[in-house]
Scaffold this active site. Structure first.
Site, PDB file in Angstrom:
ATOM      1  N   THR A   1       0.823  -1.217   0.000  1.00 50.58           N
ATOM      2  CA  THR A   1       0.000   0.000   0.000  1.00 50.58           C
ATOM      3  C   THR A   1       0.853   1.261   0.000  1.00 50.58           C
ATOM      4  O   THR A   1       0.481   2.274  -0.609  1.00 50.58           O
ATOM      5  CB  THR A   1      -0.925  -0.002   1.240  1.00 50.58           C
ATOM      6  OG1 THR A   1      -1.763  -1.165   1.178  1.00 50.58           O
ATOM      7  CG2 THR A   1      -1.798   1.236   1.277  1.00 50.58           C
TER       8      THR A   1
ATOM      9  N   ASP B   1       0.043  -6.845   5.296  1.00 48.76           N
ATOM     10  CA  ASP B   1      -0.615  -8.108   5.633  1.00 48.76           C
ATOM     11  C   ASP B   1       0.357  -9.198   6.081  1.00 48.76           C
ATOM     12  O   ASP B   1       0.052  -9.980   6.981  1.00 48.76           O
ATOM     13  CB  ASP B   1      -1.453  -8.617   4.456  1.00 48.76           C
ATOM     14  CG  ASP B   1      -2.748  -7.844   4.283  1.00 48.76           C
ATOM     15  OD1 ASP B   1      -3.120  -7.106   5.220  1.00 48.76           O
ATOM     16  OD2 ASP B   1      -3.382  -7.966   3.226  1.00 48.76           O
TER      17      ASP B   1
ATOM     18  N   LYS C   1       0.602  -7.865  13.404  1.00 49.30           N
ATOM     19  CA  LYS C   1      -0.413  -6.917  12.959  1.00 49.30           C
ATOM     20  C   LYS C   1      -1.693  -7.187  13.742  1.00 49.30           C
ATOM     21  O   LYS C   1      -2.213  -8.305  13.739  1.00 49.30           O
ATOM     22  CB  LYS C   1      -0.673  -7.050  11.458  1.00 49.30           C
ATOM     23  CG  LYS C   1      -1.651  -5.991  10.927  1.00 49.30           C
ATOM     24  CD  LYS C   1      -1.838  -6.078   9.420  1.00 49.30           C
ATOM     25  CE  LYS C   1      -2.797  -4.977   8.944  1.00 49.30           C
ATOM     26  NZ  LYS C   1      -3.034  -5.036   7.481  1.00 49.30           N
TER      27      LYS C   1
ATOM     28  N   TYR D   1      -1.484 -27.481  32.721  1.00 53.83           N
ATOM     29  CA  TYR D   1      -2.704 -28.279  32.786  1.00 53.83           C
ATOM     30  C   TYR D   1      -2.443 -29.685  32.246  1.00 53.83           C
ATOM     31  O   TYR D   1      -1.511 -29.905  31.475  1.00 53.83           O
ATOM     32  CB  TYR D   1      -3.827 -27.626  31.964  1.00 53.83           C
ATOM     33  CG  TYR D   1      -4.242 -26.267  32.472  1.00 53.83           C
ATOM     34  CD1 TYR D   1      -5.079 -26.130  33.575  1.00 53.83           C
ATOM     35  CD2 TYR D   1      -3.797 -25.107  31.838  1.00 53.83           C
ATOM     36  CE1 TYR D   1      -5.465 -24.876  34.046  1.00 53.83           C
ATOM     37  CE2 TYR D   1      -4.169 -23.852  32.300  1.00 53.83           C
ATOM     38  CZ  TYR D   1      -5.004 -23.750  33.402  1.00 53.83           C
ATOM     39  OH  TYR D   1      -5.371 -22.504  33.858  1.00 53.83           O
TER      40      TYR D   1
END
Length: 352
Positions: free
Chosen positions: A31, A107, A177, A297
């Site tokens: 971008t 991204d 992100k 656990y």
């Protein structure tokens, strides 16, 4: 196993009269490279890195800039070969420049930053990745500040791969992100940023110190790693398919502290099958903060007992890239486990 490469001895670049630092700009798309096309009347990718720099004349006051276009793609299409190309470009030009700036789509920016953190070892120069949420050609775009501040950061005492985005400078192996909307789109996970951007750039003491060893290039990654997300109705048969498809490593996104289903849809047998075939299984967490503790656990203890490797406090992006790196170094489970538990680039913190 391929031997890692060291940076070639390059001819030292002559200092100019102004004695400004020399920065290499590597463009890959995203971008941040989108500018207004007057002929089309819409936004489109900058035709060249020269056109990109023309929109930011201020950077010429910061450093002497050389531009190199590596590729121009949407970052959703990034592959291993693109990471390798970026890393090799830095290695090949390492002795000629004081720092490096890489423009990249947001991204997969965290994946690229993590991969480069393992590929470029023993850094003593800044490698700064940046991008933007809004195209350069839009009013109010964050591209200008991110781009200019990345060049300022590339002149600072940063000796590692880092993402500069908004007000933060984040270690490459700690970045994620977290927003598709906010301009501060990235967060430093399980560690505070190594620096922040304000009236000036402020760096923090936990950043990595310059390494005295030569730069080592480690691009021999094994990309055959599968990322498997746990969910309540998951079928254990998924492991049969993963193994059948030829994957050589598995990263599991577990619940909470690395917990996995162990009752009617138990995946324990799948983990056993994988490890029996010499396929390492690493368990991470779906949680943004905190770390994997398989001893907490019973469901985690069962996974550890059959050979699952905890990701501790690593991000999933870093865990995935580190397993690719480990598989490129060795096919032995014992050695892979050792690599996954070793801090290589500030990627992991193990409590003694």
């Amino acid at each position: 196993m391929k031997e890692p490469l060291t940076a070639p001895k390059a001819k030292k670049m002559k200092k100019t009269k102004d004695d400004k630092p020399h920065i290499l700009l590597l463009t890959t798309g995203g971008t941040i490279t989108m500018v207004h096309d007057e002929k089309a009347g819409s936004l489109g990718p900058a035709r060249s890195s020269d056109e990109l720099v023309r929109h930011f004349p201020e950077v010429k006051k910061i450093a002497n800039i050389t531009k190199k276009e590596l590729f121009n793609i949407d970052s959703t299409n990034i592959q291993l070969e693109h990471w390798q190309k970026i890393a090799r470009a830095i290695c090949d030009n390492y002795d000629d420049y004081d720092g490096f700036v890489i423009t990249h789509g947001t991204d997969t920016l965290a994946y690229t930053a993590a991969a480069l953190s393992f590929m470029l070892q023993n850094l003593k120069k800044p490698v700064i990745l940046t991008g933007s949420q809004m195209p350069l050609g839009e009013i109010g775009s964050d591209a200008r500040n991110n781009f200019i501040n990345s060049f300022i950061a590339a002149t600072k005492d940063i000796n590692e791969v880092a993402i500069l985005f908004g007000e933060k400078i984040i270690r490459g192996a700690r970045a994620k992100k977290i927003s598709a909307f906010h301009l501060n789109a990235f967060e430093s996970v399980n560690e505070k940023p190594i620096g922040e951007v304000g009236l000036v750039i402020k760096l923090f003491d936990h950043r990595r110190r310059a390494c005295r060893k030569k730069l080592r290039l480690e691009t021999n990654f094994n990309k055959n790693v599968f990322l498997l997300k746990m969910f309540p109705t998951i079928s254990p048969r998924i492991f049969d398919k993963i193994i059948e498809m030829g994957y050589e490593g598995i990263v599991i996104e577990g619940f909470g502290a690395g917990n996995i289903p162990t009752n009617q849809n138990s995946i324990l047998h799948g983990i056993e099958r994988a490890t029996a075939k010499n396929i390492p299984v690493v368990i991470g967490t779906q949680c943004l903060l905190g770390e994997v503790d398989l001893s907490l656990y019973e469901v985690g203890m069962k996974a550890a007992k059959i050979g699952a490797i905890p990701a501790f406090d690593m991000t999933l992006e870093t865990t995935l890239c580190k397993l690719m790196y480990a598989l490129g170094k060795s096919s032995e489970l014992k050695e892979i486990r050792k690599i996954m538990k070793t801090d290589i680039c500030g990627d992991i913190k193990i409590h003694s």
